[in-house]
Scaffold this motif. Structure first.
Motif, mmCIF file in Angstrom:
data_model
loop_
_atom_site.group_PDB
_atom_site.id
_atom_site.type_symbol
_atom_site.label_atom_id
_atom_site.label_comp_id
_atom_site.label_asym_id
_atom_site.label_seq_id
_atom_site.Cartn_x
_atom_site.Cartn_y
_atom_site.Cartn_z
ATOM 1 N N TYR A 187 8.539 -0.140 6.582
ATOM 2 C CA TYR A 187 7.947 0.798 5.786
ATOM 3 C C TYR A 187 8.569 1.732 4.743
ATOM 4 N N CYS A 188 9.643 1.815 4.592
ATOM 5 C CA CYS A 188 10.529 3.583 3.922
ATOM 6 C C CYS A 188 10.683 2.228 2.673
ATOM 7 N N HIS A 189 11.452 2.728 1.534
ATOM 8 C CA HIS A 189 11.536 2.402 1.245
ATOM 9 C C HIS A 189 12.244 2.913 -0.511
ATOM 10 N N THR A 190 14.303 3.329 -0.173
ATOM 11 C CA THR A 190 14.880 4.313 -0.216
ATOM 12 C C THR A 190 15.296 3.989 -1.968
ATOM 13 N N PHE A 191 15.172 5.186 -2.700
ATOM 14 C CA PHE A 191 15.809 4.391 -4.221
ATOM 15 C C PHE A 191 16.338 6.351 -4.572
ATOM 16 N N ILE A 192 17.519 5.633 -5.714
ATOM 17 C CA ILE A 192 17.637 6.719 -6.665
ATOM 18 C C ILE A 192 16.394 7.088 -7.493
ATOM 19 N N GLY B 159 13.038 1.469 8.618
ATOM 20 C CA GLY B 159 11.862 1.301 9.326
ATOM 21 C C GLY B 159 10.771 0.485 9.987
ATOM 22 N N LYS B 160 11.928 -1.177 10.274
ATOM 23 C CA LYS B 160 11.741 -2.471 10.348
ATOM 24 C C LYS B 160 9.933 -2.424 11.033
ATOM 25 N N ARG B 161 9.169 -3.347 10.497
ATOM 26 C CA ARG B 161 8.059 -2.750 11.219
ATOM 27 C C ARG B 161 7.815 -4.039 12.212
ATOM 28 N N GLY B 162 7.459 -4.599 13.376
ATOM 29 C CA GLY B 162 7.475 -5.026 14.478
ATOM 30 C C GLY B 162 7.024 -4.228 16.103
ATOM 31 N N GLU B 163 7.005 -5.070 17.097
ATOM 32 C CA GLU B 163 6.836 -5.184 18.574
ATOM 33 C C GLU B 163 8.356 -4.587 19.130
ATOM 34 N N GLY B 164 8.973 -4.856 18.484
ATOM 35 C CA GLY B 164 11.085 -5.224 19.642
ATOM 36 C C GLY B 164 10.809 -3.126 19.883
ATOM 37 N N PRO B 165 11.849 -2.491 20.661
ATOM 38 C CA PRO B 165 11.867 -1.378 21.589
ATOM 39 C C PRO B 165 12.409 -1.091 19.646
ATOM 40 N N ASN B 166 13.005 -1.085 18.938
ATOM 41 C CA ASN B 166 13.591 0.289 17.688
ATOM 42 C C ASN B 166 13.184 -0.658 16.604
ATOM 43 N N TYR C 210 1.017 -0.976 -0.063
ATOM 44 C CA TYR C 210 -0.211 0.387 0.017
ATOM 45 C C TYR C 210 0.625 1.102 -0.071
ATOM 46 N N ALA C 211 1.603 1.757 -1.583
ATOM 47 C CA ALA C 211 2.377 2.535 -1.217
ATOM 48 C C ALA C 211 1.714 3.634 -1.426
ATOM 49 N N THR C 212 1.809 4.939 -0.225
ATOM 50 C CA THR C 212 0.973 5.556 0.429
ATOM 51 C C THR C 212 1.221 7.238 -0.001
ATOM 52 N N TYR C 213 3.002 7.681 0.286
ATOM 53 C CA TYR C 213 3.285 8.579 0.079
ATOM 54 C C TYR C 213 4.615 8.888 -0.307
ATOM 55 N N PHE C 214 5.276 9.964 -1.497
ATOM 56 C CA PHE C 214 6.167 10.255 -2.254
ATOM 57 C C PHE C 214 7.155 11.132 -1.069
ATOM 58 N N ARG C 215 8.804 11.444 -0.843
ATOM 59 C CA ARG C 215 9.486 11.901 -0.289
ATOM 60 C C ARG C 215 10.902 12.664 -0.684
ATOM 61 N N VAL C 216 10.478 13.183 -1.683
ATOM 62 C CA VAL C 216 11.782 13.466 -2.583
ATOM 63 C C VAL C 216 12.289 14.408 -2.051
ATOM 64 N N GLN C 217 13.791 14.051 -1.923
ATOM 65 C CA GLN C 217 15.110 14.860 -1.772
ATOM 66 C C GLN C 217 16.089 14.923 -2.920
ATOM 67 N N GLY C 218 16.658 15.520 -3.694
ATOM 68 C CA GLY C 218 17.385 15.872 -4.184
ATOM 69 C C GLY C 218 17.144 15.000 -5.272
ATOM 70 N N ASP C 219 18.621 13.981 -5.726
ATOM 71 C CA ASP C 219 18.442 12.557 -6.356
ATOM 72 C C ASP C 219 18.108 11.906 -5.241
ATOM 73 N N ILE C 220 17.184 11.549 -3.953
ATOM 74 C CA ILE C 220 16.823 10.403 -3.631
ATOM 75 C C ILE C 220 14.884 10.637 -2.951
ATOM 76 N N VAL C 221 14.350 9.472 -3.673
ATOM 77 C CA VAL C 221 12.881 9.366 -3.010
ATOM 78 C C VAL C 221 13.221 8.023 -1.062
ATOM 79 N N VAL C 222 12.168 8.363 -0.773
ATOM 80 C CA VAL C 222 11.882 7.474 -0.287
ATOM 81 C C VAL C 222 10.073 7.237 -0.528
ATOM 82 N N ILE C 223 9.876 5.930 -0.969
ATOM 83 C CA ILE C 223 8.588 5.647 -0.481
ATOM 84 C C ILE C 223 7.700 4.575 0.585
ATOM 85 N N PHE C 224 6.363 5.627 1.299
ATOM 86 C CA PHE C 224 6.279 4.707 2.649
ATOM 87 C C PHE C 224 4.612 4.034 2.061
#
Length: 365
Positions: A82-87, A98-105, A60-74
């Motif tokens: 949750y987050c995937h980085t592309f050129i 942004g690993k999904r889970g119940e752990g502390p991090n 369920y790709a929801t948002y684009f976040r672009v900065q320079g030559d990097i785009v993160v898709i949420f």
């Protein structure tokens, strides 16, 4: 309804909203719904081209976040990250974080992401009521968790945010006391609440503030110079522009309803009826871009398994709220990004296998 009951309800409110259109939407009477949808057919059609990505299976790709030559898709429903980085603009995969889970991090339920600075990004985890900052969002680097910021309990459940500067973010205020909360970083403490919810029925706002605040759920974004905060309502055909310095409000109403309407149950819950309106907003130095749906509840219910999530109408406004241009898209889109340098519109189609698309024939005003 006490705060604990409200938090439980609010979590279910927006979780179900994403998976079932049959529960929530804006109150469009038949005339308003037909009027809003008729706009779609009045605008020129834009045809899309899919961008194949074989390194990430989006749910369920929801948002684009672009900065320079990097785009993160949420990706809201990804089972791993949750987050995937592309050129950018080649969309060549770099990394995921942004690993999904119940752990502390780990992130339990993420709702939004924003750039925190050069090569840094904030991820909002509404269930853990905290924000997590990652660095290394760049070519040749691996994302690294830098810090968790716990939001104070009085902020209730933050479902969206935008970054004002390194020391403050703004989130919606779901207590109903005000429309927004300004939060200090890195303490996570409330700095102040800001702006009244501009609904006409003050009695409902007074007697059922939690339900009213949830009904006024909006997508928001600052202008790049941070002078204005722009919101589009998820349940109404409404765009609000706030001047940060003095709180001046400019409101643009579409042809549908001017504010969300909903019924209050005996237990104090707000149940909107009708159809979902806005899905996303992007604000640049030049324009405001919104993606709008406007189909009535009755119409979407009748579609059954043929229902497609997203909006089909792209609108372009000035920073004063003046509508300049609109396009009808050939598919339903939930997230948008307009590259004003290349003049290309990108979209996210959660209904497709290949969810990243572009519209090469898009033209700026």
């Amino acid at each position: 309804m006490n705060d604990r009951q409200f938090l439980t309800w609010l979590a279910g409110y927006f979780l179900v909203l994403l998976t079932s259109v049959c529960l929530f939407s804006c109150d469009l009477n038949n005339a308003h719904a037909e009027s809003s949808r008729s706009q779609v057919d009045d605008y020129p059609l834009l045809e899309s081209v899919e961008i194949p990505i074989d390194t990430v299976l989006f749910r369920y790709a929801t948002y684009f976040r672009v900065q320079g030559d990097i785009v993160v898709i949420f990706d809201l429903h990804n089972s791993d990250y949750y987050c995937h980085t592309f050129i950018y603009p080649d969309f060549k995969y770099i990394s995921s974080f942004g690993k999904r889970g119940e752990g502390p991090n780990e992130i339990l339920i993420a709702d939004n992401i924003r750039w925190a600075g050069e090569e840094e990004m904030w991820v909002l985890d509404n269930t853990k009521n905290r924000m997590t900052r990652y660095s290394g969002i760049a070519r040749g680097k691996m994302p690294r968790l830098e810090e968790h910021v716990k939001l104070e309990k009085t902020l209730m459940r933050a479902l969206d945010f935008d970054v004002y500067n390194q020391n403050q973010v703004v989130i919606p205020d779901y207590s109903g006391e005000k429309r927004f909360s300004w939060v200090d970083l890195p303490s996570g403490k409330l700095h102040h609440k800001w702006m009244d919810i501009p609904m006409e029925n003050k009695t409902i706002l007074k007697n059922s503030p939690h339900a009213a605040a949830a009904g006024w759920r909006s997508f928001m974004a600052f202008t790049p110079n941070k002078k204005h905060l722009v919101t589009v309502n998820q349940f109404a055909d409404r765009l609000d522009i706030y001047q940060v310095a003095d709180g001046t409000l400019v409101t643009t109403i579409g042809s549908g309803n001017k504010e969300p309407r909903f019924e209050i149950t005996p237990k104090g819950y707000g149940i909107p009826t009708g159809g979902i309106c806005h899905y996303d907003v992007q604000v640049t130095n030049r324009y405001i871009y919104t993606i709008y749906d406007g189909r009535s509840f009755k119409e979407t219910q009748g579609l059954g398994s043929g229902y497609k999530q997203g909006g089909q109408l792209l609108r372009i406004y000035t920073h004063k709220g003046e509508l300049l241009k609109g396009y009808k898209l050939d598919r339903f889109i939930t997230g948008i990004y307009v590259d004003e340098t290349t003049g290309i519109l990108y979209g996210l189609d959660v209904n497709a296998d290949e969810q990243v698309v572009k519209f090469p024939e898009f033209r700026l005003p």
